[in-house]
Design an enzyme around this catalytic site. Sequence first.
Site, PDB file in Angstrom:
ATOM      1  N   PHE A 178       0.841  -1.195   0.000  1.00  0.00           N
ATOM      2  CA  PHE A 178       0.000   0.000   0.000  1.00  0.00           C
ATOM      3  C   PHE A 178       0.877   1.246   0.000  1.00  0.00           C
ATOM      4  O   PHE A 178       2.053   1.211   0.356  1.00  0.00           O
ATOM      5  CB  PHE A 178      -0.939   0.004   1.219  1.00  0.00           C
ATOM      6  CG  PHE A 178      -0.235   0.056   2.545  1.00  0.00           C
ATOM      7  CD1 PHE A 178       0.018   1.266   3.174  1.00  0.00           C
ATOM      8  CD2 PHE A 178       0.194  -1.113   3.177  1.00  0.00           C
ATOM      9  CE1 PHE A 178       0.670   1.312   4.405  1.00  0.00           C
ATOM     10  CE2 PHE A 178       0.845  -1.079   4.390  1.00  0.00           C
ATOM     11  CZ  PHE A 178       1.087   0.145   5.014  1.00  0.00           C
ATOM     12  N   CYS A 179       0.271   2.348  -0.436  1.00  0.00           N
ATOM     13  CA  CYS A 179       0.942   3.651  -0.434  1.00  0.00           C
ATOM     14  C   CYS A 179      -0.125   4.723  -0.273  1.00  0.00           C
ATOM     15  O   CYS A 179      -1.296   4.412  -0.053  1.00  0.00           O
ATOM     16  CB  CYS A 179       1.761   3.848  -1.708  1.00  0.00           C
ATOM     17  SG  CYS A 179       0.778   3.733  -3.219  1.00  0.00           S
ATOM     18  N   THR A 180       0.237   5.978  -0.401  1.00  0.00           N
ATOM     19  CA  THR A 180      -0.690   7.075  -0.101  1.00  0.00           C
ATOM     20  C   THR A 180      -1.908   7.081  -1.017  1.00  0.00           C
ATOM     21  O   THR A 180      -3.047   7.052  -0.560  1.00  0.00           O
ATOM     22  CB  THR A 180       0.031   8.430  -0.187  1.00  0.00           C
ATOM     23  OG1 THR A 180       1.183   8.400   0.639  1.00  0.00           O
ATOM     24  CG2 THR A 180      -0.886   9.557   0.267  1.00  0.00           C
ATOM     25  N   ILE A 221      -4.076   4.583   0.715  1.00  0.00           N
ATOM     26  CA  ILE A 221      -4.512   4.898   2.076  1.00  0.00           C
ATOM     27  C   ILE A 221      -5.633   5.930   2.073  1.00  0.00           C
ATOM     28  O   ILE A 221      -6.585   5.853   2.861  1.00  0.00           O
ATOM     29  CB  ILE A 221      -3.325   5.423   2.909  1.00  0.00           C
ATOM     30  CG1 ILE A 221      -2.203   4.387   2.955  1.00  0.00           C
ATOM     31  CG2 ILE A 221      -3.758   5.787   4.326  1.00  0.00           C
ATOM     32  CD1 ILE A 221      -0.855   4.972   3.349  1.00  0.00           C
TER      33      ILE A 221
END
Length: 317
Positions: A184-186, A213
């Site tokens: 996952f990332c922003t 996110i």
Amino acid sequence: MSDAFQPIRIVALYNFTPFEDHAALREPLLALCEAEGIKGILLLAREGINGTIAGSDAGMERVLEHIHALPGCAELEIKESRAPEMPFRRMKVRLKREIVTMGEPNIDPRKDVGQYVAPEDWNALISDPETILIDTRNDYEVAIGTFEGAIDPHTKTFREFPEWFRARKLELEAKGKVPKIAMFCTGGIRCEKATSFVKAEGLDEVYHLKGGILKYLETVPEEDSLWHGECFVFDQRVSVKHGLEIGSFDVCHACRAPVSAADKASPLYEAGVSCPHCHDARSVEQRHRYAERERQAALAEARGMPHLGVSQVKTRR
């Protein structure tokens, strides 16, 4: 303040698509953004477009219409939120080699990426003890919030991720494990490249959080959430919480690291000059220079004028 009373529309967007001449797209896009009062930063590369912009609803609609009309951008990935005031000081459209810099020229997310997982299905995946959960963001981002059980690669920039992963993969293979990996990332863009890279390294069961996110915090109720802390964002909001409400962090204008209330209570913190993260890494001369920049910024603000020395949040991507 509810969204209905927050006048600024913030749009984070990206799209991997081949631009034959990305440089030719810059000036018309910049001119339109400036004409419509849109501010923020957009990156253009041969592989596509990425960035975050903010402004009025009407202005944003015209800019998004223009971007949607660019080659291959009809299905642009967009995440929206609102703010009571403009989170950027100016508008930039930059030409880059990559819209998210990984430094692996053979990786192409348009050809092969991991399986997308909707925010409402994410908890079940990462709660599986067989899943290895990896936070693909950089250390200063992970420091203020991450998912329960996530591995922090402790990277300073995304360029370091491939080397970190290759070392981790060797450790797993030595144990005879073929892992199921979730990343996952922003906002989702780094995972496009990260999952594409991991698949190119020979792993097949690879997943990533669709919308990142930000979409998870917007979609999943706080009482059901496995997210802990706040999420760093690349604008003057600095961080957001569940429901994409503005968070509690500020940013150090010397090193661009997020700073908490506890950091600001430290004797090593001086607004615009230093914080506990960078104080010992800065010389006296540098701190004097930062102090003068902060003084000039305060004078400019008192006169109602912009000061470009302290610009929007800009960190190590």
